[in-house]
Scaffold this active site. Structure first.
Site, PDB file in Angstrom:
ATOM      1  N   SER A  75       0.809  -1.266  -0.019  1.00 45.86           N
ATOM      2  CA  SER A  75       0.016   0.083  -0.115  1.00 45.86           C
ATOM      3  C   SER A  75       1.062   1.342  -0.055  1.00 45.86           C
ATOM      4  O   SER A  75       1.705   1.187  -0.908  1.00 45.86           O
ATOM      5  CB  SER A  75      -0.938   0.186   1.275  1.00 45.86           C
ATOM      6  OG  SER A  75      -2.019   1.086   1.035  1.00 45.86           O
ATOM      7  N   ASP A 133      -8.608  -4.899  -6.623  1.00 46.31           N
ATOM      8  CA  ASP A 133      -7.968  -3.930  -5.812  1.00 46.31           C
ATOM      9  C   ASP A 133      -7.591  -2.499  -6.824  1.00 46.31           C
ATOM     10  O   ASP A 133      -6.734  -2.719  -7.645  1.00 46.31           O
ATOM     11  CB  ASP A 133      -6.508  -4.332  -5.091  1.00 46.31           C
ATOM     12  CG  ASP A 133      -5.950  -3.220  -4.421  1.00 46.31           C
ATOM     13  OD1 ASP A 133      -6.589  -2.070  -4.052  1.00 46.31           O
ATOM     14  OD2 ASP A 133      -4.969  -3.584  -3.710  1.00 46.31           O
ATOM     15  N   HIS A 183     -15.211  -7.753   8.611  1.00 55.26           N
ATOM     16  CA  HIS A 183     -15.500  -9.060   8.282  1.00 55.26           C
ATOM     17  C   HIS A 183     -14.324  -9.539   7.539  1.00 55.26           C
ATOM     18  O   HIS A 183     -14.500 -11.084   7.129  1.00 55.26           O
ATOM     19  CB  HIS A 183     -16.948  -9.014   7.490  1.00 55.26           C
ATOM     20  CG  HIS A 183     -17.972  -8.099   8.195  1.00 55.26           C
ATOM     21  ND1 HIS A 183     -18.573  -8.854   9.363  1.00 55.26           N
ATOM     22  CD2 HIS A 183     -18.609  -7.224   8.093  1.00 55.26           C
ATOM     23  CE1 HIS A 183     -19.396  -8.035   9.753  1.00 55.26           C
ATOM     24  NE2 HIS A 183     -19.612  -7.164   9.121  1.00 55.26           N
TER      25      HIS A 183
END
Length: 295
Positions: free
Chosen positions: A138, A194, A222
């Protein structure tokens, strides 16, 4: 496309969108016991002998410690299973706070890049026979690119690989990779891609409201695996609105065109690199590098 919004309403909307999924935080030591690695520093301080292979990793935005919990520990474990003589290090968290502001405002932390380059230089000078791999996830991928570019030619010659995960480099300065450095980038594509590293399809639906941008964060808990990731997800949901407010100038600027807006598309899929087999794939790549084979 333009959004008209004040800093107060930005904070209010983002907070309301995210707080519903937050969970109580606990003692950081209990939750993030594996978020720190100082293998290269241990060598530099004389606590360990020089290792044949040194890997320095830059964590992503919001991540804890110096390697985080989402990708760094999993990549470290995958490398340790294949490389016997390994020093694994995270970029110093003091120099690299991994905030949203350094991501949007600096295109990856300048301080983090400088710290990475300094650590690599010190290690290469101390262990001239070692091979170095630079890595990041990232925002950390941006730090990895920038840090590599800061190295002198002599030090850069010891860098045998660059490995990135969810790499948004092309959305910022698109730093080139030196021809002598083997490059591997892991990016999730397909129907649940992504957006930070994938090519966006022509029919991709860009956000038209703040809810579209902040909404996916409510699903992040989640996607978490294990205690550390679950706690990190809850913490991120709580911290995101404040960091959004702190970086509001860069954030609002990113809303003015689709190229910049893509930088904001931080989806839950972006946090799954440590659990979808791609860290193992990246470790296979490193272990197969000519300078690393047999180490």
């Amino acid at each position: 496309m333009r959004f008209t919004i004040t800093s107060t309403s930005l904070f209010t909307v983002a907070t309301c969108a995210l707080l519903s999924s937050a969970r109580p935080t606990q003692n950081k030591r209990a939750l993030f016991g594996s978020d720190t690695a100082n293998g290269m520093s241990d060598v530099l301080f004389g606590d360990e002998d020089c290792k044949d292979v040194a890997v320095i990793f830059a964590r992503g935005t919001f991540d804890s410690g110096n390697i985080g919990v989402w990708v760094g520990p999993q990549f470290q474990a995958a490398l340790q299973s294949q490389i016997n003589s390994l020093a694994f290090e995270g970029v110093d968290s003091t120099a690299y706070p991994a905030t949203l502001q350094t991501y949007l405002g600096e295109g990856g932390s300048d301080g983090g890049a400088q710290s990475l380059a300094s650590t690599v230089t010190d290690y290469v000078n101390f262990c001239p026979d070692s091979s170095v791999v630079i890595s990041g996830w990232s925002q950390g991928a941006l730090v990895a690119h920038k840090g590599l570019s800061l190295l002198t030619p002599e030090v850069q010659a010891k860098v045998v690989g660059l490995v990135t995960f969810g790499d948004p480099n092309k959305l910022f300065t698109n730093e080139p990779v030196p021809s002598n450095v083997a490059f591997k980038t892991e990016c999730i594509g397909g129907t649940t891609l992504d957006p930070l590293c994938s090519d966006i399809p022509a029919d991709f639906k860009f956000p038209t409201s703040l809810d579209d941008i902040t909404g996916p964060f409510s699903q992040l808990p989640h996607f978490a695996t294990g205690v550390a990731e679950t706690a990190a997800a809850a913490s991120l949901v709580l911290r995101f609105p404040g960091q959004l407010l702190a970086s509001r100038s860069a954030f609002l600027d990113a809303l003015t065109d689709k190229t910049k807006m893509q930088r904001l598309l931080l989806t839950p899929e972006h946090f799954t690199y440590g659990n979808n087999g791609l860290t193992s794939d990246a470790a296979d790549f490193v272990a197969a590098l000519p300078a690393v084979v047999g180490k």
